[in-house]
Design a protein around this motif. Structure first.
Motif, PDB file in Angstrom:
ATOM      1  N   GLU A   1       3.850   5.441  -5.960  1.00 14.07           N
ATOM      2  CA  GLU A   1       3.576   5.421  -7.401  1.00 14.07           C
ATOM      3  C   GLU A   1       2.443   6.370  -7.770  1.00 14.07           C
ATOM      4  O   GLU A   1       2.489   7.033  -8.804  1.00 14.07           O
ATOM      5  N   ASP A   2       1.422   6.421  -6.916  1.00 15.53           N
ATOM      6  CA  ASP A   2       0.233   7.217  -7.198  1.00 15.53           C
ATOM      7  C   ASP A   2      -0.097   8.091  -5.992  1.00 15.53           C
ATOM      8  O   ASP A   2      -0.822   7.675  -5.087  1.00 15.53           O
ATOM      9  N   PRO A   3       0.420   9.312  -5.945  1.00 16.17           N
ATOM     10  CA  PRO A   3       0.202  10.184  -4.788  1.00 16.17           C
ATOM     11  C   PRO A   3      -1.272  10.514  -4.523  1.00 16.17           C
ATOM     12  O   PRO A   3      -1.614  10.960  -3.421  1.00 16.17           O
ATOM     13  N   LYS A   4      -2.144  10.280  -5.505  1.00 13.05           N
ATOM     14  CA  LYS A   4      -3.567  10.570  -5.314  1.00 13.05           C
ATOM     15  C   LYS A   4      -4.288   9.471  -4.531  1.00 13.05           C
ATOM     16  O   LYS A   4      -5.449   9.635  -4.141  1.00 13.05           O
ATOM     17  N   LEU A   5      -3.620   8.354  -4.302  1.00 14.77           N
ATOM     18  CA  LEU A   5      -4.230   7.243  -3.573  1.00 14.77           C
ATOM     19  C   LEU A   5      -4.540   7.668  -2.143  1.00 14.77           C
ATOM     20  O   LEU A   5      -3.663   8.125  -1.415  1.00 14.77           O
ATOM     21  N   THR A   6      -5.791   7.497  -1.734  1.00 14.76           N
ATOM     22  CA  THR A   6      -6.189   7.938  -0.399  1.00 14.76           C
ATOM     23  C   THR A   6      -7.508   7.284   0.000  1.00 14.76           C
ATOM     24  O   THR A   6      -8.200   6.700  -0.839  1.00 14.76           O
ATOM     25  N   GLY A   7      -7.832   7.338   1.278  1.00 10.87           N
ATOM     26  CA  GLY A   7      -9.148   6.902   1.714  1.00 10.87           C
ATOM     27  C   GLY A   7      -9.165   5.610   2.499  1.00 10.87           C
ATOM     28  O   GLY A   7      -8.192   5.224   3.141  1.00 10.87           O
ATOM     29  N   VAL A   8     -10.298   4.900   2.427  1.00  8.02           N
ATOM     30  CA  VAL A   8     -10.556   3.706   3.225  1.00  8.02           C
ATOM     31  C   VAL A   8     -10.330   2.453   2.383  1.00  8.02           C
ATOM     32  O   VAL A   8     -10.709   2.407   1.206  1.00  8.02           O
TER      33      VAL A   8
ATOM     34  N   ARG B   1     -11.394  -3.236  -3.663  1.00 10.37           N
ATOM     35  CA  ARG B   1     -10.635  -2.027  -3.983  1.00 10.37           C
ATOM     36  C   ARG B   1      -9.140  -2.316  -3.982  1.00 10.37           C
ATOM     37  O   ARG B   1      -8.428  -1.957  -4.931  1.00 10.37           O
ATOM     38  N   LEU B   2      -8.639  -2.957  -2.937  1.00  8.17           N
ATOM     39  CA  LEU B   2      -7.219  -3.294  -2.900  1.00  8.17           C
ATOM     40  C   LEU B   2      -6.869  -4.316  -3.975  1.00  8.17           C
ATOM     41  O   LEU B   2      -5.811  -4.229  -4.613  1.00  8.17           O
ATOM     42  N   GLU B   3      -7.751  -5.295  -4.168  1.00  3.66           N
ATOM     43  CA  GLU B   3      -7.490  -6.316  -5.195  1.00  3.66           C
ATOM     44  C   GLU B   3      -7.366  -5.680  -6.575  1.00  3.66           C
ATOM     45  O   GLU B   3      -6.522  -6.098  -7.370  1.00  3.66           O
ATOM     46  N   SER B   4      -8.167  -4.665  -6.856  1.00  3.24           N
ATOM     47  CA  SER B   4      -8.117  -4.003  -8.163  1.00  3.24           C
ATOM     48  C   SER B   4      -6.810  -3.240  -8.366  1.00  3.24           C
ATOM     49  O   SER B   4      -6.417  -2.944  -9.498  1.00  3.24           O
ATOM     50  N   LEU B   5      -6.130  -2.933  -7.253  1.00  3.52           N
ATOM     51  CA  LEU B   5      -4.840  -2.241  -7.323  1.00  3.52           C
ATOM     52  C   LEU B   5      -3.678  -3.231  -7.407  1.00  3.52           C
ATOM     53  O   LEU B   5      -2.514  -2.823  -7.440  1.00  3.52           O
TER      54      LEU B   5
ATOM     55  N   LEU C   1       0.823  -1.205   0.000  1.00  2.00           N
ATOM     56  CA  LEU C   1       0.000   0.000   0.000  1.00  2.00           C
ATOM     57  C   LEU C   1       0.864   1.264   0.000  1.00  2.00           C
ATOM     58  O   LEU C   1       0.590   2.209  -0.750  1.00  2.00           O
ATOM     59  N   ILE C   2       1.915   1.290   0.799  1.00  2.00           N
ATOM     60  CA  ILE C   2       2.751   2.490   0.797  1.00  2.00           C
ATOM     61  C   ILE C   2       3.595   2.575  -0.489  1.00  2.00           C
ATOM     62  O   ILE C   2       3.880   3.670  -0.970  1.00  2.00           O
ATOM     63  N   GLU C   3       3.948   1.420  -1.044  1.00  2.00           N
ATOM     64  CA  GLU C   3       4.634   1.445  -2.342  1.00  2.00           C
ATOM     65  C   GLU C   3       3.711   2.002  -3.421  1.00  2.00           C
ATOM     66  O   GLU C   3       4.144   2.785  -4.269  1.00  2.00           O
ATOM     67  N   LYS C   4       2.444   1.604  -3.368  1.00  2.00           N
ATOM     68  CA  LYS C   4       1.465   2.104  -4.344  1.00  2.00           C
ATOM     69  C   LYS C   4       1.233   3.599  -4.165  1.00  2.00           C
ATOM     70  O   LYS C   4       1.027   4.333  -5.139  1.00  2.00           O
TER      71      LYS C   4
END
Length: 300
Positions: free
Chosen positions: A214-221, A272-276, A208-211
């Motif tokens: 890669e994508d600074p817009k990643l946020t939320g629950v 959501r995590l699986e899709s990432l 998750l922190i690696e992602k």
């Protein structure tokens, strides 16, 4: 090298999180804990606001993984004020400091914020905790959301993993009854649970922190959970069978677990995590055998 501040580093989840990050060699990790201090873990009292703020401001982390919590529902009921200070007040303080140093905070929350009547639960499902523990975790979520605009909340189900003592997880704590085949033991066959290995969660957190990098817009629950649906009774049978122990003395109880009310089925939707491309799941029988082998072999 990015810096990661991990609270609850001596706990059931914190230990594998610290190990996962340190073994990768890509992170400068500061493990902090209040008790069971070993190695490079630093003692920080999260009930002490000044001490907590100072530890974060001095280290200036890029990421904070907040694992520390009073996670035993019955203990929260019995000592609510102390649990609230850790699960809610300390979380708010950590979130405020994260904002000051520019760290992305991951707050570990729980499936117990749901009442278990309408599974599976997506991240935006309505919360309705049935007990004080679930309420404190939900209030902790709100504290993070009120303090930060960019954050992560990771909700998890019941956890088990490598142990420092047998009762460290409610799952492994059943083992002493299983080896005593001369006495009948009853386990609830009512509430549905998804026992999740802490090593798997540690991998998810690293990913998750690696992602996020890669994508600074990643946020939320976010939600993560194992996929095997079990009850305390089926877990007990699975553990016994993993070690070729008798099962004739293990009996199902159709009633809910006594004491603090728990959700019937708080299954988490992890899509959501699986899709990432994030996630890892280890089969329960494989993992529980590794966790419990030292204890079963010693006769518990």
């Amino acid at each position: 090298m990015r810096k990661v501040f991990v609270t609850g580093a001596s706990g059931l989840l914190g230990r594998p999180v610290v190990r996962e990050l340190q073994q990768s060699g890509s992170w400068d990790v500061l493990p902090v804990a209040f008790s069971r201090i070993k190695g490079d873990t630093r003692r920080v009292n999260l009930w002490n606001e000044a001490e907590t703020r100072q530890a974060i401001s001095q280290f200036k982390p890029d990421f904070i993984i907040h694992c520390a919590a009073e996670r035993r529902p019955d203990h929260v009921e019995e000592a609510f004020e102390k649990a609230e200070k850790l699960n809610v007040d300390a979380t708010r303080i950590i979130a405020e400091e994260a904002g000051k140093v520019g760290a992305w905070m991951i707050y570990i929350s729980s499936d117990y914020i749901f009442d278990g009547t309408l599974p599976p639960y997506k991240e935006d499902a309505a919360a309705n905790p049935l007990n004080a523990y679930g309420k404190t975790k939900l209030e902790g979520e709100k504290a993070v959301q009120q303090s930060l605009s960019d954050y992560a909340i990771l909700r998890l189900p019941i956890l088990y993993g490598e142990l420092e003592y047998l009762e460290e997880s409610a799952i492994t704590g059943m083992a002493s009854q299983l080896v005593d085949s001369e006495h009948r033991c009853f386990f609830s066959d009512y509430e549905k649970r998804f026992p999740t290995l802490t090593d798997d969660v540690a991998v998810v957190l690293r990913q998750l922190i690696e992602k996020k990098i890669e994508d600074p817009k990643l946020t939320g629950v976010f939600h993560w959970s194992a996929s095997e649906r079990m009850t305390r009774y089926t877990m007990a049978v699975e553990i016994a069978q993993a070690f070729n122990l008798p099962v004739y003395h293990i009996e199902p109880n159709p009633a809910p677990v006594l004491g603090t009310p728990r959700p019937y089925n708080a299954m988490l939707d992890c899509s959501r995590l699986e899709s990432l491309g994030i996630g890892r799941r280890t089969l329960f029988r494989t993992a529980i055998k590794k966790c419990l082998s030292p204890y079963i072999e010693a006769g518990v």
